[in-house]
Design a protein around this motif. Structure first.
Motif, PDB file in Angstrom:
ATOM      1  N   ARG A   1      14.705   6.213   1.603  1.00  0.00           N
ATOM      2  CA  ARG A   1      15.880   6.727   2.223  1.00  0.00           C
ATOM      3  C   ARG A   1      16.659   7.612   1.489  1.00  0.00           C
ATOM      4  O   ARG A   1      17.149   7.408   0.450  1.00  0.00           O
ATOM      5  CB  ARG A   1      16.827   5.461   2.570  1.00  0.00           C
ATOM      6  N   TRP A   2      16.667   9.011   1.873  1.00  0.00           N
ATOM      7  CA  TRP A   2      17.498   9.999   1.345  1.00  0.00           C
ATOM      8  C   TRP A   2      18.729  10.079   2.000  1.00  0.00           C
ATOM      9  O   TRP A   2      18.828   9.596   3.171  1.00  0.00           O
ATOM     10  CB  TRP A   2      16.685  11.209   1.526  1.00  0.00           C
ATOM     11  N   ARG A   3      19.497  10.825   1.603  1.00  0.00           N
ATOM     12  CA  ARG A   3      20.819  11.112   2.119  1.00  0.00           C
ATOM     13  C   ARG A   3      20.625  11.382   3.705  1.00  0.00           C
ATOM     14  O   ARG A   3      21.286  11.261   4.554  1.00  0.00           O
ATOM     15  CB  ARG A   3      21.501  12.073   1.563  1.00  0.00           C
ATOM     16  N   SER A   4      19.593  12.495   3.943  1.00  0.00           N
ATOM     17  CA  SER A   4      19.715  13.050   5.236  1.00  0.00           C
ATOM     18  C   SER A   4      18.461  12.608   6.073  1.00  0.00           C
ATOM     19  O   SER A   4      18.396  12.752   7.452  1.00  0.00           O
ATOM     20  CB  SER A   4      19.234  14.636   5.116  1.00  0.00           C
ATOM     21  N   HIS A   5      17.272  12.036   5.502  1.00  0.00           N
ATOM     22  CA  HIS A   5      16.109  11.521   6.333  1.00  0.00           C
ATOM     23  C   HIS A   5      15.764  10.265   5.543  1.00  0.00           C
ATOM     24  O   HIS A   5      15.957   9.828   4.501  1.00  0.00           O
ATOM     25  CB  HIS A   5      15.366  12.626   6.673  1.00  0.00           C
ATOM     26  N   ILE A   6      14.486   9.822   6.218  1.00  0.00           N
ATOM     27  CA  ILE A   6      13.655   8.719   5.661  1.00  0.00           C
ATOM     28  C   ILE A   6      12.263   9.108   5.746  1.00  0.00           C
ATOM     29  O   ILE A   6      11.804   9.767   6.502  1.00  0.00           O
ATOM     30  CB  ILE A   6      13.743   7.342   6.636  1.00  0.00           C
ATOM     31  N   VAL A   7      11.752   8.947   4.331  1.00  0.00           N
ATOM     32  CA  VAL A   7      10.336   9.107   4.155  1.00  0.00           C
ATOM     33  C   VAL A   7       9.592   7.866   4.134  1.00  0.00           C
ATOM     34  O   VAL A   7       9.766   7.023   3.467  1.00  0.00           O
ATOM     35  CB  VAL A   7      10.014  10.207   3.030  1.00  0.00           C
ATOM     36  N   ALA A   8       8.600   7.858   5.219  1.00  0.00           N
ATOM     37  CA  ALA A   8       7.713   6.522   5.278  1.00  0.00           C
ATOM     38  C   ALA A   8       6.328   6.892   4.772  1.00  0.00           C
ATOM     39  O   ALA A   8       5.773   7.835   5.352  1.00  0.00           O
ATOM     40  CB  ALA A   8       7.697   6.147   6.731  1.00  0.00           C
ATOM     41  N   THR A   9       5.837   5.976   3.980  1.00  0.00           N
ATOM     42  CA  THR A   9       4.448   6.062   3.486  1.00  0.00           C
ATOM     43  C   THR A   9       3.820   4.952   3.900  1.00  0.00           C
ATOM     44  O   THR A   9       4.108   3.606   3.483  1.00  0.00           O
ATOM     45  CB  THR A   9       4.336   6.248   1.888  1.00  0.00           C
TER      46      THR A   9
ATOM     47  N   VAL B   1     -10.886   0.149   1.141  1.00  0.00           N
ATOM     48  CA  VAL B   1     -10.567   1.471   1.007  1.00  0.00           C
ATOM     49  C   VAL B   1      -9.259   1.939   1.871  1.00  0.00           C
ATOM     50  O   VAL B   1      -9.268   1.982   2.896  1.00  0.00           O
ATOM     51  CB  VAL B   1     -11.867   2.445   1.712  1.00  0.00           C
ATOM     52  N   TRP B   2      -8.229   2.208   1.179  1.00  0.00           N
ATOM     53  CA  TRP B   2      -6.716   2.308   1.600  1.00  0.00           C
ATOM     54  C   TRP B   2      -6.732   3.806   2.093  1.00  0.00           C
ATOM     55  O   TRP B   2      -7.043   4.824   1.362  1.00  0.00           O
ATOM     56  CB  TRP B   2      -5.830   2.056   0.768  1.00  0.00           C
ATOM     57  N   HIS B   3      -6.089   4.076   3.087  1.00  0.00           N
ATOM     58  CA  HIS B   3      -5.761   5.313   3.741  1.00  0.00           C
ATOM     59  C   HIS B   3      -4.364   5.608   3.876  1.00  0.00           C
ATOM     60  O   HIS B   3      -3.834   4.655   4.313  1.00  0.00           O
ATOM     61  CB  HIS B   3      -6.498   5.711   5.008  1.00  0.00           C
ATOM     62  N   THR B   4      -3.822   6.675   3.256  1.00  0.00           N
ATOM     63  CA  THR B   4      -2.123   6.668   3.256  1.00  0.00           C
ATOM     64  C   THR B   4      -1.919   7.733   3.984  1.00  0.00           C
ATOM     65  O   THR B   4      -2.392   8.887   3.913  1.00  0.00           O
ATOM     66  CB  THR B   4      -1.856   6.784   1.701  1.00  0.00           C
TER      67      THR B   4
END
Length: 285
Positions: free
Chosen positions: A109-117, A129-132
């Motif tokens: 969680r950044w100030r302006s948005h959310i980055v989901a991995t 076998v993981w895919h990201t």
């Protein structure tokens, strides 16, 4: 006459020496004047830092800070697939053969948005076998129903019609994670711990996970091998800005674990350590 020429020579030499000294001192005074002007300008710049408008402009120009990091792991037992979703053997086999299962989820969680991995096992893989993949979410505070689908799993083989097959989804909203299913017109139970509700179009919510430390406090879980307090009774540094949360609903067959790293509180902790540092010992001998 014999005395006049030596006297004139001495006068010329003395004048030249004074001229050189005057130029030297003029250069020194010019350098000192420039230094004083620079110091005065720096003082004015420091005084202007107290201006709220200047601080606002600096804050807008500064890089957006990373505020919080959430890491979620989700486990769905056989009871969930068999009793909660009420899938038959054919659909369960279809999911095992073609389903992409969620392994872990990280939210920055950044100030302006959310980055989901999102890390998942793709269909047809015999080994782990993981895919990201990474998704960016810019929530609008005015749009309450806005959401982003992080993970979706088809629960049945698509038919010949254009109608959407039943599916299971993990949704990211402005300040929460929702696990819900779009099912056929059957009587499916909602969440057993009072957080589930049946929505329109047979959308059933199985859990609502708030991304708010205050609302998560009831799910607080101590991490194995980690003490919450140090030897003097004060909170340990990690426990102040890191927390673990967990919940298991045996009736539904759902278990989740959430780890939070609150970098805002970490900055507060580091400032507190600086202010609370002890005075240097004094040798009285």
């Amino acid at each position: 006459m014999d005395i006049l020429w030596p006297a004139m020579g001495i006068v010329i030499i003395v004048a030249f020496v004074f001229y050189v000294l005057a130029r030297h001192w003029q250069s020194v005074l010019r350098q000192q004047s420039w230094t004083l002007r620079q110091l005065a300008q720096r003082v004015r710049n420091l005084e202007e830092m107290a201006d709220p408008e200047l601080r606002r402009r600096l804050g807008e120009a500064a890089p957006l800070p990373l505020e919080q990091v959430f890491t979620l792991s989700l486990r769905l037992s056989d009871r969930f697939w068999r009793d909660t979703l009420r899938l038959n053997d054919v659909n369960r086999q279809f999911i095992r053969d073609f389903g992409s299962f969620l392994g872990s989820l990280k939210l920055e969680r950044w100030r302006s948005h959310i980055v989901a991995t999102v890390s998942e096992i793709p269909p047809g893989q015999k080994a782990a076998v993981w895919h990201t993949r990474t998704l960016d979410f810019y929530p609008d505070s005015a749009a309450t129903g806005e959401s982003l689908t992080l993970w979706e799993l088809a629960l049945a083989r698509p038919g010949h019609s254009a109608e959407r097959p039943p599916s299971l989804e993990l949704l990211l909203r402005h300040n929460a994670l929702d696990l819900c299913a779009h099912l056929d017109s059957q009587d499916h139970p909602s969440s057993g711990h009072g957080r589930g509700k049946a929505a329109s179009h047979q959308e059933i919510l199985y859990f609502h996970l708030p991304l708010d430390p205050a609302r998560l406090e009831e799910f607080r879980a101590e991490e194995a091998g980690e003490e919450a307090f140090d030897g003097e009774g004060a909170p340990a540094p990690g426990s102040f800005w890191q927390a673990c949360y967990a919940h298991a609903d045996e009736a539904l067959g759902i278990e989740w674990h959430l780890r939070l790293r609150d970098l805002n509180r970490k900055a507060e902790w580091e400032r507190w350590k600086i202010l609370d540092s002890g005075a240097a010992p004094i040798n009285i001998e």
